[in-house]
Design an enzyme around this catalytic site. Sequence first.
Site, PDB file in Angstrom:
ATOM      1  N   CYS A  53       3.741 -13.182  -6.299  1.00 31.18           N
ATOM      2  CA  CYS A  53       4.750 -13.706  -7.220  1.00 31.18           C
ATOM      3  C   CYS A  53       5.961 -14.231  -6.461  1.00 31.18           C
ATOM      4  CB  CYS A  53       5.144 -12.643  -8.246  1.00 31.18           C
ATOM      5  SG  CYS A  53       3.898 -12.486  -9.550  1.00 31.18           S
ATOM      6  N   CYS A  72      -9.450  20.386  -0.013  1.00 32.84           N
ATOM      7  CA  CYS A  72      -8.231  20.961  -0.589  1.00 32.84           C
ATOM      8  C   CYS A  72      -8.050  20.604  -2.068  1.00 32.84           C
ATOM      9  CB  CYS A  72      -7.021  20.503   0.203  1.00 32.84           C
ATOM     10  SG  CYS A  72      -7.120  20.915   1.958  1.00 32.84           S
ATOM     11  N   HIS A  73      -8.612  19.468  -2.479  1.00 33.38           N
ATOM     12  CA  HIS A  73      -8.535  19.065  -3.895  1.00 33.38           C
ATOM     13  C   HIS A  73      -9.960  19.048  -4.436  1.00 33.38           C
ATOM     14  CE1 HIS A  73      -4.410  17.784  -3.023  1.00 33.38           C
ATOM     15  NE2 HIS A  73      -4.862  17.023  -2.056  1.00 33.38           N
ATOM     16  N   CYS A 100      12.203 -12.425 -11.308  1.00 30.77           N
ATOM     17  CA  CYS A 100      11.011 -11.878 -11.979  1.00 30.77           C
ATOM     18  C   CYS A 100      11.196 -11.996 -13.492  1.00 30.77           C
ATOM     19  CB  CYS A 100      10.818 -10.397 -11.643  1.00 30.77           C
ATOM     20  SG  CYS A 100      10.949  -9.961  -9.899  1.00 30.77           S
ATOM     21  N   CYS A 158     -10.684  15.177   1.534  1.00 30.35           N
ATOM     22  CA  CYS A 158      -9.788  15.387   0.382  1.00 30.35           C
ATOM     23  C   CYS A 158     -10.315  16.562  -0.444  1.00 30.35           C
ATOM     24  CB  CYS A 158      -9.733  14.151  -0.515  1.00 30.35           C
ATOM     25  SG  CYS A 158      -9.443  12.576   0.297  1.00 30.35           S
ATOM     26  N   CYS A 212      10.292 -15.205 -15.552  1.00 32.63           N
ATOM     27  CA  CYS A 212       8.903 -15.376 -15.999  1.00 32.63           C
ATOM     28  C   CYS A 212       8.460 -14.238 -16.919  1.00 32.63           C
ATOM     29  CB  CYS A 212       7.971 -15.503 -14.797  1.00 32.63           C
ATOM     30  SG  CYS A 212       8.018 -17.163 -14.061  1.00 32.63           S
ATOM     31  N   HIS A 213       8.650 -12.989 -16.471  1.00 31.16           N
ATOM     32  CA  HIS A 213       7.988 -11.882 -17.173  1.00 31.16           C
ATOM     33  C   HIS A 213       8.784 -11.266 -18.325  1.00 31.16           C
ATOM     34  CE1 HIS A 213       4.549 -12.062 -14.615  1.00 31.16           C
ATOM     35  NE2 HIS A 213       5.286 -11.975 -13.527  1.00 31.16           N
ATOM     36  N   ASP A 271     -15.757  -2.195 -20.574  1.00 28.36           N
ATOM     37  CA  ASP A 271     -17.088  -1.631 -20.362  1.00 28.36           C
ATOM     38  C   ASP A 271     -17.243  -1.203 -18.896  1.00 28.36           C
ATOM     39  OD1 ASP A 271     -19.728  -1.073 -20.046  1.00 28.36           O
ATOM     40  OD2 ASP A 271     -20.474  -2.895 -21.029  1.00 28.36           O
TER      41      ASP A 271
HETATM   42  C1  HEC Z   1       7.187 -18.484 -11.743  1.00 26.45           C
HETATM   43  C2  HEC Z   1       6.809 -17.391 -12.599  1.00 26.45           C
HETATM   44  C3  HEC Z   1       6.715 -15.991 -11.979  1.00 26.45           C
HETATM   45  C4  HEC Z   1       7.714 -15.289 -11.385  1.00 26.45           C
HETATM   46  C5  HEC Z   1       9.138 -15.730 -11.087  1.00 26.45           C
HETATM   47  C6  HEC Z   1       7.157 -13.991 -11.113  1.00 26.45           C
HETATM   48  N1  HEC Z   1       5.859 -13.922 -11.532  1.00 26.45           N
HETATM   49 FE1  HEC Z   1       4.714 -12.270 -11.639  1.00 26.45          FE
HETATM   50  N2  HEC Z   1       3.173 -13.359 -12.370  1.00 26.45           N
HETATM   51  C7  HEC Z   1       3.208 -14.701 -12.638  1.00 26.45           C
HETATM   52  C8  HEC Z   1       1.918 -15.133 -13.105  1.00 26.45           C
HETATM   53  C9  HEC Z   1       1.532 -16.557 -13.493  1.00 26.45           C
HETATM   54  C10 HEC Z   1       1.097 -14.008 -13.112  1.00 26.45           C
HETATM   55  C11 HEC Z   1      -0.373 -13.912 -13.573  1.00 26.45           C
HETATM   56  C12 HEC Z   1      -0.401 -13.853 -15.085  1.00 26.45           C
HETATM   57  C13 HEC Z   1       0.359 -12.680 -15.615  1.00 26.45           C
HETATM   58  O1  HEC Z   1      -0.152 -11.544 -15.628  1.00 26.45           O
HETATM   59  O2  HEC Z   1       1.559 -12.857 -15.989  1.00 26.45           O
HETATM   60  C14 HEC Z   1       1.933 -12.894 -12.684  1.00 26.45           C
HETATM   61  C15 HEC Z   1       1.496 -11.587 -12.633  1.00 26.45           C
HETATM   62  C16 HEC Z   1       2.293 -10.503 -12.296  1.00 26.45           C
HETATM   63  C17 HEC Z   1       1.860  -9.135 -12.328  1.00 26.45           C
HETATM   64  C18 HEC Z   1       0.478  -8.627 -12.723  1.00 26.45           C
HETATM   65  C19 HEC Z   1       0.452  -8.171 -14.170  1.00 26.45           C
HETATM   66  C20 HEC Z   1      -0.888  -7.625 -14.579  1.00 26.45           C
HETATM   67  O3  HEC Z   1      -0.994  -7.163 -15.739  1.00 26.45           O
HETATM   68  O4  HEC Z   1      -1.839  -7.635 -13.795  1.00 26.45           O
HETATM   69  C21 HEC Z   1       2.929  -8.385 -11.926  1.00 26.45           C
HETATM   70  C22 HEC Z   1       2.970  -6.894 -11.760  1.00 26.45           C
HETATM   71  C23 HEC Z   1       4.020  -9.297 -11.633  1.00 26.45           C
HETATM   72  N3  HEC Z   1       3.599 -10.587 -11.865  1.00 26.45           N
HETATM   73  C24 HEC Z   1       5.262  -8.912 -11.181  1.00 26.45           C
HETATM   74  C25 HEC Z   1       6.269  -9.805 -10.807  1.00 26.45           C
HETATM   75  C26 HEC Z   1       7.495  -9.410 -10.169  1.00 26.45           C
HETATM   76  C27 HEC Z   1       7.912  -7.999  -9.850  1.00 26.45           C
HETATM   77  C28 HEC Z   1       8.206 -10.547  -9.944  1.00 26.45           C
HETATM   78  C29 HEC Z   1       9.516 -10.722  -9.205  1.00 26.45           C
HETATM   79  C30 HEC Z   1       9.468 -10.371  -7.787  1.00 26.45           C
HETATM   80  C31 HEC Z   1       7.431 -11.656 -10.475  1.00 26.45           C
HETATM   81  N4  HEC Z   1       6.255 -11.167 -10.965  1.00 26.45           N
HETATM   82  C32 HEC Z   1       7.850 -12.972 -10.508  1.00 26.45           C
HETATM   83  C33 HEC Z   1       4.310 -15.522 -12.530  1.00 26.45           C
HETATM   84  C34 HEC Z   1       5.552 -15.141 -12.049  1.00 26.45           C
HETATM   85  C1  HEC Z   2      -5.641  20.459   4.181  1.00 25.65           C
HETATM   86  C2  HEC Z   2      -5.553  20.318   2.740  1.00 25.65           C
HETATM   87  C3  HEC Z   2      -5.443  18.922   2.171  1.00 25.65           C
HETATM   88  C4  HEC Z   2      -6.220  17.825   2.431  1.00 25.65           C
HETATM   89  C5  HEC Z   2      -7.337  17.679   3.441  1.00 25.65           C
HETATM   90  C6  HEC Z   2      -5.758  16.800   1.523  1.00 25.65           C
HETATM   91  N1  HEC Z   2      -4.733  17.261   0.761  1.00 25.65           N
HETATM   92 FE1  HEC Z   2      -3.713  16.229  -0.624  1.00 25.65          FE
HETATM   93  N2  HEC Z   2      -2.416  17.751  -0.855  1.00 25.65           N
HETATM   94  C7  HEC Z   2      -2.555  19.008  -0.284  1.00 25.65           C
HETATM   95  C8  HEC Z   2      -1.460  19.845  -0.719  1.00 25.65           C
HETATM   96  C9  HEC Z   2      -1.241  21.294  -0.315  1.00 25.65           C
HETATM   97  C10 HEC Z   2      -0.657  19.045  -1.555  1.00 25.65           C
HETATM   98  C11 HEC Z   2       0.647  19.426  -2.284  1.00 25.65           C
HETATM   99  C12 HEC Z   2       1.765  19.701  -1.336  1.00 25.65           C
HETATM  100  C13 HEC Z   2       2.022  18.582  -0.387  1.00 25.65           C
HETATM  101  O1  HEC Z   2       2.541  17.531  -0.811  1.00 25.65           O
HETATM  102  O2  HEC Z   2       1.655  18.708   0.791  1.00 25.65           O
HETATM  103  C14 HEC Z   2      -1.299  17.749  -1.619  1.00 25.65           C
HETATM  104  C15 HEC Z   2      -0.805  16.687  -2.361  1.00 25.65           C
HETATM  105  C16 HEC Z   2      -1.502  15.508  -2.572  1.00 25.65           C
HETATM  106  C17 HEC Z   2      -1.065  14.454  -3.428  1.00 25.65           C
HETATM  107  C18 HEC Z   2       0.219  14.422  -4.241  1.00 25.65           C
HETATM  108  C19 HEC Z   2      -0.043  14.952  -5.607  1.00 25.65           C
HETATM  109  C20 HEC Z   2       1.191  14.889  -6.457  1.00 25.65           C
HETATM  110  O3  HEC Z   2       1.155  15.447  -7.551  1.00 25.65           O
HETATM  111  O4  HEC Z   2       2.185  14.286  -6.058  1.00 25.65           O
HETATM  112  C21 HEC Z   2      -2.007  13.475  -3.387  1.00 25.65           C
HETATM  113  C22 HEC Z   2      -1.999  12.159  -4.147  1.00 25.65           C
HETATM  114  C23 HEC Z   2      -3.019  13.927  -2.492  1.00 25.65           C
HETATM  115  N3  HEC Z   2      -2.686  15.149  -2.000  1.00 25.65           N
HETATM  116  C24 HEC Z   2      -4.151  13.188  -2.195  1.00 25.65           C
HETATM  117  C25 HEC Z   2      -5.023  13.539  -1.172  1.00 25.65           C
HETATM  118  C26 HEC Z   2      -6.082  12.679  -0.709  1.00 25.65           C
HETATM  119  C27 HEC Z   2      -6.417  11.309  -1.289  1.00 25.65           C
HETATM  120  C28 HEC Z   2      -6.685  13.322   0.319  1.00 25.65           C
HETATM  121  C29 HEC Z   2      -7.820  12.809   1.173  1.00 25.65           C
HETATM  122  C30 HEC Z   2      -7.590  11.494   1.780  1.00 25.65           C
HETATM  123  C31 HEC Z   2      -5.999  14.598   0.490  1.00 25.65           C
HETATM  124  N4  HEC Z   2      -5.006  14.684  -0.426  1.00 25.65           N
HETATM  125  C32 HEC Z   2      -6.317  15.533   1.453  1.00 25.65           C
HETATM  126  C33 HEC Z   2      -3.574  19.391   0.576  1.00 25.65           C
HETATM  127  C34 HEC Z   2      -4.509  18.556   1.116  1.00 25.65           C
END
Ligand code: HEC
Ligand code: HEC
Length: 272
Positions: A233, A90-91, A188, A87, A191-192, A60
Amino acid sequence: MENEKSKLGWKLSSIALGSVLMIGAMAVEVIAKDWGKHQVDNRRSGYTYMTDETRAVQDDDFENPGMLWVENGESLWSTAGANGKSCASCHADPDKDMKGVSVSYPRYDKKLGKIITLEQMVNRELVEKMGDKAEKFDSKKMLSLMTFIGTKSRDMPVNVKIDGDANPFFEKGKAFYYERRGQLDMSCANCHEDNPGNMIRANTLSEGQINGFPTYRLKWQKPGSVHRRFKGCNKQVRAKPYKAGSDEYSNLELYVKWRGRGLPGETPAVRN
Ligand code: HEC
Ligand code: HEC
């Protein structure tokens, strides 16, 4: 005496049978549950491991506290930076211009010669196109922009590129995922991959998918980045965490994002 014992034995085995049946019934329920768009093949969004209450908050938009961050991101979109550009300069149509962006990052970046996360891309825009300073991954401004951009990929399938130039970085991220680390010597995957659905302390383990990031954490009363989650983690197994924005975490993010290929964008997802 003999009789008492066998009575007790019977009692115990009927309790055991009862619990087996209950587990059986629960297993059937888990198998039969249709998670709809939140499941693709055998991959399930973290949403499906949450309680009904938490899922209801995510579902929600008026209740989802992450939406306040999205609104803040929306107003930042047209806030001018140091050089007078925003932003929006340009966007002009973020619905269209940012559509599918969040589900396609991280990417290989030619300029950097390595993986760039969406936060780093936003920083590039802030610095190079607006004359502003770079933000930390979990600053209010960055999380607001990230959640706002994330909503433009809602329900679009996660789809990152892992071939070509991205591939060596993907392989590094994958190796990190399976490497045991920390005092607990756990990867990782331990656990996951091996234990989703099982309890660890007060939490139900999920598959560790990242299709809903930045996720709003009820515990923190704010959203958190993917790299903050990785740090958490790593700390859980008492391993030294890397920095947000480190190459290690960017490569890992590419691998983890790919693990969830096809899952829908759910930003801002709600988590405990
Ligand atoms: C000891 C167990 C453990 C290990 C090892 C671990 N995690 Fe986690 N992780 C958790 C727990 C508990 C949570 C919270 C509950 C959940 O979403 O699984 C979590 C949550 C996450 C989330 C959030 C998922 C969501 O939906 O919000 C990510 C992403 C994640 N872990 C990535 C990793 C990665 C990458 C590694 C390795 C670097 C890692 N974890 C290692 C226990 C672990
Ligand atoms: C002066 C113009 C300009 C401004 C200001 C600007 N952008 Fe951009 N942006 C671009 C152009 C042009 C590209 C595509 C080419 C490149 O990567 O430069 C781009 C690319 C991006 C991309 C990558 C899109 C993709 O498909 O990978 C993201 C994300 C983005 N802009 C976010 C932002 C955000 C958030 C801001 C404000 C904080 C911002 N831009 C401000 C011109 C701008």
